[in-house]
Design an enzyme around this catalytic site. Structure first.
Site, PDB file in Angstrom:
ATOM      1  N   LYS A   1    -147.377  22.508   4.058  1.00  0.00           N
ATOM      2  CA  LYS A   1    -146.084  21.933   4.401  1.00  0.00           C
ATOM      3  C   LYS A   1    -146.163  20.988   5.597  1.00  0.00           C
ATOM      4  O   LYS A   1    -145.485  19.962   5.635  1.00  0.00           O
ATOM      5  CB  LYS A   1    -145.066  23.039   4.648  1.00  0.00           C
ATOM      6  CG  LYS A   1    -144.604  23.713   3.375  1.00  0.00           C
ATOM      7  CD  LYS A   1    -143.464  24.673   3.636  1.00  0.00           C
ATOM      8  CE  LYS A   1    -142.867  25.124   2.297  1.00  0.00           C
ATOM      9  NZ  LYS A   1    -142.289  24.009   1.534  1.00  0.00           N
TER      10      LYS A   1
ATOM     11  N   ASP B   1    -143.443  16.901 -11.361  1.00  0.00           N
ATOM     12  CA  ASP B   1    -143.902  18.014 -10.534  1.00  0.00           C
ATOM     13  C   ASP B   1    -142.984  18.149  -9.333  1.00  0.00           C
ATOM     14  O   ASP B   1    -142.864  17.224  -8.526  1.00  0.00           O
ATOM     15  CB  ASP B   1    -145.352  17.749 -10.084  1.00  0.00           C
ATOM     16  CG  ASP B   1    -145.958  18.894  -9.295  1.00  0.00           C
ATOM     17  OD1 ASP B   1    -145.307  19.956  -9.185  1.00  0.00           O
ATOM     18  OD2 ASP B   1    -147.083  18.742  -8.784  1.00  0.00           O
TER      19      ASP B   1
ATOM     20  N   ASP C   1    -140.583  19.110   1.160  1.00  0.00           N
ATOM     21  CA  ASP C   1    -141.356  18.533   2.268  1.00  0.00           C
ATOM     22  C   ASP C   1    -141.039  17.058   2.433  1.00  0.00           C
ATOM     23  O   ASP C   1    -140.943  16.546   3.553  1.00  0.00           O
ATOM     24  CB  ASP C   1    -142.846  18.731   2.025  1.00  0.00           C
ATOM     25  CG  ASP C   1    -143.247  20.191   2.045  1.00  0.00           C
ATOM     26  OD1 ASP C   1    -142.567  20.987   2.717  1.00  0.00           O
ATOM     27  OD2 ASP C   1    -144.246  20.545   1.387  1.00  0.00           O
TER      28      ASP C   1
END
Length: 301
Positions: A40, A245, A251
């Protein structure tokens, strides 16, 4: 020049593509495996850096092949990785992503990310002091996150905490947070209840924000993002895209939000930009692959 500092994780993502997830005790055949850079912290730093803002990443990798590959890749993204420590005798963090047609499931093994302690923050305190925004998450130790946020507030730096993956948030930690950005599931964990509809979510957002006195932004996947303005919850819809995806959408949102806050944008404009960027990011395989440049974002804005 505006500056962002991201404190967080760096991982090697192993993305396994399969029609469905196995049940306990079952073995199934997968289709593909892809090795991609993730974590992340790294993802959010890349999302910000792609918009052309000076971005530094603070974190840890192992002194191994994966760590070397990650640092090389991030350097090519024009990120400042001079504050990423190489730790001996421990491996670089790994995330195994099981990608199905509809969504994904992720197992994270922290590795060197657990070595990101207060000393790493102290070693880079000048960078935090000079930043416009500090962005962090919960893939490094909670005590480190709290310490960094506290230091940032002492220096008058704006702070964003993305509480993911979710862990119980100490009350004293929230004192050092300007913007909290859970997704809907994480917000349910925060308040200890499941929402049956948008009205319940909005009511809880207002109560929670008033109680804790900070800016709350809840990302809601295909339903967009909700935030509070003038005592009301506003929800900004996301743009429609072909989903490939969903890894890294949150993020991307946070990295772009940090950019917008550093540029002193109004909150509505910041949430709009971050939401568009998150939508664009899910049109390619991998957490970082689809993260947009500033040029692409401006086309949609």
């Amino acid at each position: 020049m505006k500056k962002i500092v991201v404190l967080g994780s760096l991982n090697m993502d192993m993305v396994l593509t399969t029609d469905r997830l196995p049940v306990i005790g079952e073995t199934i055949h997968g289709e593909y495996i892809h090795y991609m850079m993730g974590g992340k912290g790294a993802n959010q730093a890349v999302a910000a850096s792609r918009l052309g803002i000076s971005t530094s990443l603070i974190g840890c990798v192992g002194n191994d092949t994966f760590g070397e590959k990650i640092l090389k890749h991030l350097s090519e993204e024009k990120l400042d990785v001079s504050s990423v420590r190489k730790e001996d005798n421990i491996f670089t963090g790994i995330a195994t992503v099981f990608k199905t047609n509809r969504d994904n499931a992720i197992v994270v093994i922290p590795g060197a990310n657990d070595c990101c302690d207060r000393r790493v923050v102290d070693e880079n305190i000048d960078k935090i002091k000079q930043a416009d925004v500090l962005l962090t998450q919960l893939e490094v130790p909670m005590e480190t996150v709290k310490y960094a946020l506290k230091k940032a507030k002492e220096f008058g730096v704006q702070t964003i905490l993305n509480p993911a993956p979710y862990k119980d948030l100490p009350t004293e930690l929230l004192e050092y947070v300007d913007f909290l950005t859970p997704n809907e599931t994480e917000f349910e964990s925060m308040v200890g209840s499941k929402f049956e509809n948008s009205e319940e979510l909005e009511k809880e957002m207002l109560q929670w924000s008033k109680r804790n006195q900070l800016n709350l932004i809840v990302t809601r996947g295909s339903r967009g993002s909700s935030y509070i303005e003038d005592g009301k919850v506003l929800t900004l819809p996301c743009i429609k895209v072909d989903v490939v995806d969903t890894t890294g959408a949150g993020d991307t949102f946070n990295g772009i939000l940090a950019y917008a806050m550093a540029e002193k944008m109004e909150l509505r404009e910041a949430v709009t930009m971050a939401g568009i960027g998150a939508s664009l990011s899910i049109t390619a395989l991998g957490a970082q692959t689809g993260m947009p440049s500033i040029q692409k974002l401006k086309q949609y804005l």
